[in-house]
Write an enzyme that holds these catalytic residues in place. Sequence first.
Site, mmCIF file in Angstrom:
data_model
loop_
_atom_site.group_PDB
_atom_site.id
_atom_site.type_symbol
_atom_site.label_atom_id
_atom_site.label_comp_id
_atom_site.label_asym_id
_atom_site.label_seq_id
_atom_site.Cartn_x
_atom_site.Cartn_y
_atom_site.Cartn_z
ATOM 1 N N THR A 21 38.688 30.708 32.308
ATOM 2 C CA THR A 21 38.477 29.275 32.437
ATOM 3 C C THR A 21 37.603 28.722 31.324
ATOM 4 O O THR A 21 37.793 27.591 30.863
ATOM 5 C CB THR A 21 37.830 28.965 33.802
ATOM 6 O OG1 THR A 21 38.695 29.405 34.846
ATOM 7 C CG2 THR A 21 37.583 27.470 33.970
ATOM 8 N N ASP B 25 44.397 34.683 30.827
ATOM 9 C CA ASP B 25 43.952 34.315 32.168
ATOM 10 C C ASP B 25 43.591 35.630 32.841
ATOM 11 O O ASP B 25 44.386 36.568 32.857
ATOM 12 C CB ASP B 25 45.096 33.620 32.907
ATOM 13 C CG ASP B 25 44.699 33.121 34.292
ATOM 14 O OD1 ASP B 25 43.929 33.826 34.978
ATOM 15 O OD2 ASP B 25 45.180 32.052 34.699
ATOM 16 N N SER B 26 42.393 35.732 33.403
ATOM 17 C CA SER B 26 41.943 37.053 33.871
ATOM 18 C C SER B 26 42.756 37.569 35.048
ATOM 19 O O SER B 26 42.683 38.752 35.381
ATOM 20 C CB SER B 26 40.455 37.030 34.221
ATOM 21 O OG SER B 26 40.207 36.304 35.414
ATOM 22 N N THR C 299 35.012 49.805 52.794
ATOM 23 C CA THR C 299 34.837 48.927 53.951
ATOM 24 C C THR C 299 35.225 47.501 53.604
ATOM 25 O O THR C 299 35.073 47.061 52.459
ATOM 26 C CB THR C 299 33.385 48.943 54.469
ATOM 27 O OG1 THR C 299 33.247 47.965 55.520
ATOM 28 C CG2 THR C 299 32.396 48.623 53.365
ATOM 29 N N GLN C 300 35.716 46.781 54.610
ATOM 30 C CA GLN C 300 36.035 45.374 54.436
ATOM 31 C C GLN C 300 34.796 44.491 54.518
ATOM 32 O O GLN C 300 34.872 43.293 54.221
ATOM 33 C CB GLN C 300 37.062 44.941 55.493
ATOM 34 C CG GLN C 300 38.389 45.662 55.358
ATOM 35 C CD GLN C 300 39.385 45.312 56.442
ATOM 36 O OE1 GLN C 300 39.273 44.271 57.093
ATOM 37 N NE2 GLN C 300 40.371 46.182 56.648
#
Length: 349
Positions: free
Chosen positions: A18, A61-62, A277-278
């Site tokens: 960006t 664009d990453s 882990t989430q």
Amino acid sequence: MGEGSTLKRILILHTGGTFGMLEKEGVWKPNERISKDDLLSVVPELELLAQIDVVVPYIQDSAELTLGHINLLASTIADNRDAFDGFVVIHGTDTMAYSASALSFMLAGLGKPVVFTGSQRPFMQIRTDAKSNLINSVEIAASSFNEIALFFGNKLLRGNRTTKVSTWKFEAFDSPNFPTLGEAGVNINFNLYPVGNPTLEAQEFQPFSKLRETVFVIHLFPGLQNTDLDFLLHNERIEAFIIVAYGAGNMPTGKDSGLVGFITLAIEQGKIVVIATQCTHGRVSLDIYESARIVKQLRVLGCKDMTLEAAVMKLTYLLSRYDDDRQKVRTLFEMNIAGEITDEHHIVR
């Protein structure tokens, strides 16, 4: 600057994102023609902080980032190590934490600061965060600071401890399991933190820029069946799975889910299975709940308090660098090799 300048030499690597985008047809698109003069015309203060040079390894664009881009970024910094005192990487925010994590392993022993930064709004816009992020990053890179870090929204974070947490706030990144390394206000204040970084103690610089695609991430959700995953076992390119489980590493282990069978077959095939882990905060601990203990007995590895970004890039790095020694990969994965894991005696709560 003249040859007698006492200012440090800082190389800015502009990779897109960006930060340098232009608005075209109602959307932001990468600007492939950005140059040193473009940067200095908008941020002339940079030349008061350091002797600036700019290279453009790629413009992307990453969201389009590949391991090839990360390899090129690492090799560019390694090739310029002796010519510069520090490095600033302008990078898109979507995958910045992945690149920063990867370089913490690939450039261990670099001995010089690498500061990732970017912006939530393009630098040509009036109300942008790009200018302040870049100025602060250059000042940090020109100081005695020595880490591969990420600066964003006035916070300086260890690169392999970061994750993107907001799509719209200027404070887009956080370091959930590790304290900030510094903060920019009237002055830039560096924090003292209790956990050292083994990267800084490396005796020899042995850069690595040959990451290859080896890791596959599986995000658990209620209803996922092993039959949905079995086809992955036939993909010879996949050498490791990271299973993003619940809580401290819990997952369904009953007959109805079949995940235990999937993990068993994967390990029998010589693949590495890692449990993440989430949860944003805390660590994987496979000794608390029965379901996690059942999985632990299958010889899976735990991510401890690594971010998912760090775990993916660390496992990719280890498998790429030590592809003929799986036991070394297993041992090093659960060790703190670049400040990416907190020792259990120094857990930040």
